[in-house]
Structures are given as structure tokens and as C-alpha cells.
Design a protein around this motif. Sequence first.
Motif, PDB file in Angstrom:
ATOM      1  N   LEU A 154       1.233  10.098  -1.558  1.00 20.56           N
ATOM      2  CA  LEU A 154       0.881   8.841  -0.874  1.00 20.56           C
ATOM      3  C   LEU A 154       0.597   7.771  -1.919  1.00 20.56           C
ATOM      4  CD1 LEU A 154       0.141   7.571   1.950  1.00 20.56           C
ATOM      5  CD2 LEU A 154      -2.213   8.227   1.486  1.00 20.56           C
ATOM      6  N   THR A 155       1.353   6.677  -1.852  1.00 25.47           N
ATOM      7  CA  THR A 155       1.172   5.608  -2.846  1.00 25.47           C
ATOM      8  C   THR A 155       0.903   4.290  -2.117  1.00 25.47           C
ATOM      9  OG1 THR A 155       3.477   4.892  -2.856  1.00 25.47           O
ATOM     10  CG2 THR A 155       2.884   6.691  -4.360  1.00 25.47           C
TER      11      THR A 155
ATOM     12  N   ALA B 271      -7.983   5.813   2.468  1.00 23.94           N
ATOM     13  CA  ALA B 271      -6.626   5.559   1.964  1.00 23.94           C
ATOM     14  C   ALA B 271      -6.450   4.078   1.615  1.00 23.94           C
ATOM     15  CB  ALA B 271      -5.587   6.012   2.980  1.00 23.94           C
TER      16      ALA B 271
ATOM     17  N   CYS C  17      -2.711   1.511   0.325  1.00 22.69           N
ATOM     18  CA  CYS C  17      -1.528   1.396   1.198  1.00 22.69           C
ATOM     19  C   CYS C  17      -1.911   0.743   2.530  1.00 22.69           C
ATOM     20  CB  CYS C  17      -0.928   2.775   1.441  1.00 22.69           C
ATOM     21  SG  CYS C  17      -2.103   3.975   2.053  1.00 22.69           S
TER      22      CYS C  17
ATOM     23  N   PHE D 137       0.699   4.275   6.043  1.00 21.77           N
ATOM     24  CA  PHE D 137       0.051   5.514   6.478  1.00 21.77           C
ATOM     25  C   PHE D 137      -0.464   5.377   7.916  1.00 21.77           C
ATOM     26  CE2 PHE D 137      -4.109   7.756   6.857  1.00 21.77           C
ATOM     27  CZ  PHE D 137      -3.608   9.052   6.908  1.00 21.77           C
TER      28      PHE D 137
ATOM     29  N   TYR E 179      -0.361  11.542   9.386  1.00 20.15           N
ATOM     30  CA  TYR E 179      -1.276  12.694   9.340  1.00 20.15           C
ATOM     31  C   TYR E 179      -1.654  13.084  10.750  1.00 20.15           C
ATOM     32  CZ  TYR E 179      -5.343  15.576   8.168  1.00 20.15           C
ATOM     33  OH  TYR E 179      -6.248  16.618   8.062  1.00 20.15           O
TER      34      TYR E 179
ATOM     35  N   ASP F  67       3.248   2.926   0.570  1.00 20.70           N
ATOM     36  CA  ASP F  67       3.428   3.643   1.838  1.00 20.70           C
ATOM     37  C   ASP F  67       2.755   2.940   3.012  1.00 20.70           C
ATOM     38  OD1 ASP F  67       4.995   6.048   1.460  1.00 20.70           O
ATOM     39  OD2 ASP F  67       3.440   6.646   0.044  1.00 20.70           O
TER      40      ASP F  67
ATOM     41  N   CYS G 171      -2.640   0.856   6.272  1.00 21.12           N
ATOM     42  CA  CYS G 171      -3.171   1.981   7.043  1.00 21.12           C
ATOM     43  C   CYS G 171      -3.372   1.604   8.500  1.00 21.12           C
ATOM     44  CB  CYS G 171      -4.529   2.409   6.498  1.00 21.12           C
ATOM     45  SG  CYS G 171      -4.423   3.093   4.869  1.00 21.12           S
TER      46      CYS G 171
ATOM     47  N   VAL H  60       4.079   7.830   5.963  1.00 19.49           N
ATOM     48  CA  VAL H  60       3.286   9.064   5.898  1.00 19.49           C
ATOM     49  C   VAL H  60       2.418   9.139   7.159  1.00 19.49           C
ATOM     50  CG1 VAL H  60       1.537  10.391   4.646  1.00 19.49           C
ATOM     51  CG2 VAL H  60       3.205   9.051   3.363  1.00 19.49           C
TER      52      VAL H  60
ATOM     53  N   ALA I 192      -3.284  13.904   0.200  1.00 20.33           N
ATOM     54  CA  ALA I 192      -2.602  12.640  -0.094  1.00 20.33           C
ATOM     55  C   ALA I 192      -1.833  12.741  -1.409  1.00 20.33           C
ATOM     56  CB  ALA I 192      -3.634  11.511  -0.163  1.00 20.33           C
TER      57      ALA I 192
END
Length: 239
Positions: free
Chosen positions: A74-75, A94, A100, A80, A145, A78, A102, A143, A69
Motif C-alpha cells: 500500500l503506497t 492509512a 493514500c 484504499f 480490506y 493507492d 482513504c 486496495v 499494508a
Amino acid sequence: MSVYFQVKLFQLREQMRVICRYYRNVRFALVDLGFCFFAFFFNPYRICRKFTGTHSYGETPITTFAELAKAADLTKEDVFVDLGSGRGKLCFWASSWIGCDCRGVEQVPGLVRLSQWLAWAFRVPVRFDQEKLETADLSHATVVYLYTMEWDETLLLEMQPGARVITVGSPVDLEGFAVVKRIEARYPWGVADVFIQQRIAQFMPIEEDSGELFGRMKGSIHVLEDILAPIDEVWDASR
Ligand SMILES: C[S@@+](CC[C@H](N)C(=O)[O-])C[C@H]1O[C@@H](n2cnc3c(N)ncnc32)[C@H](O)[C@@H]1O
């Protein structure tokens, strides 16, 4: 030492690190303890195997994901998305530690229900959808993953320029994505290459578009000629 004990030792060490580093956030600590408690009744490996018929489950250690991250920058601004979120641990981390938006996308109903219940019980603002990766909406994700075995890369094409995608094992083999970092990351089964890629601006293929573009340029030149003609006449007459 057998592989089984190596993995168990790794998990024990990882849990110690998670407690020391991240249990300061009480909500995260409660969720993580919830995972430990439910692991006695719902084994995610077994649930996933029963649903998919394969041994494709595994989890990214939280400490490894924290490094990824950071590398992906990753802030809290973001959005995510964990594609194939499993029990959703990464989204909980996260949300609690980065702050952020999520979202987890997962196909196995039992895993999605568990993460939805924990999010509800501990009031963590994360969303989990039972959905196939292939239909996930990534247009708002900044972002993404991906730690899954089989997936169709073209689903990433709806990501916006500037968005980052983190993949384990191999980079995205698509035009419009540039590898910005390659990191060696620790997983229970060993060290893996992890790639951070950025979606770059969409390019118009020149061959396809040049005719239309040239046509539009010619059109603009004709309009300019129409505007300039009377000016030319006045100029000629005045000389
Ligand atoms: C290796 S686990 C990763 C879990 C989590 N992302 C992590 O890193 O801790 C992969 C997960 O992706 C899910 N998955 C695999 N293919 C999928 C698909 N086509 N649609 C939705 N979920 C999928 C599996 O059910 C599994 O839970």
C-alpha cells in the motif's frame, strides 16, 4: 486466565505499541485519543450489536494492519477502501501514515457519524459513507480490506486489474482473482490467515466469444483480399 482478560491484555499491549510507533504523527495521535475518549460514551460493540442484532463487531489492531499494508504494498498512490470500516481507525492510520486516498464504507450510522466527526475535527482527508457493502463503488479502489463475516464476493468484480484485496479468514472464491500472499496475522481473538489477492486481467470466455472473434477475423481477411486483388492483377500482367 479468562478470554476476557486475555483480550484486555492484548488491547493494552497493542495500545502501548501504537503510542510508541505512531503517535509521532500528531494528527493520528489526536484522532486515536479521540477514539479512547469517545469509547467511554459510545461502545462500538454495543452500537453495532444494537443495529445488526449480532455480535459481529471487532477491530483489526493497527500494528497488524500496518504489516498487512506493507505486504499488500500500500503506497500513497493507492486508493484504499475499508469495506465495513467500523469506527474507521484503519482509514485514519492509512491516511496519516501512508498518505493514500482513504474511504470507509459502513452500515451502522452511529459509527459512521463518529468517524466523520473525527475526520472533520482533526482535518484528516478521509471519507466515510454510510452504505451497504453491496452498493459500494469499487471501480477506483486499488486496495480493498475486508474483515466482515457475511458479504457477497461478486461486489469485487468491478475492481480494476492490478487492484489488491485483503481478506481475513478465507480467500476470494472468484475467477479473476489470484492469491499473491498468505499471512498469519494477530487479532485480539487469536491468529488468522489473511489473504492478499490481486485482480487479474479479465478474460473473455473462449466458447462464448470465439464465434464473434472468428467472424471479425473473416471480415478482416475479406478486406485484405479486396485490397490485394488489383495488386495481384498488375503483378500477373507484368510477368
Ligand atoms: C469486524 S468489523 C471490522 C471493522 C474494521 N474494518 C476493522 O478491521 O477494524 C466489521 C464491520 O463491517 C460492518 N458491516 C458488516 N456487514 C456490512 C454490510 N453489508 N454493509 C456495510 N457494513 C457492514 C459492520 O457493521 C462492522 O462495523
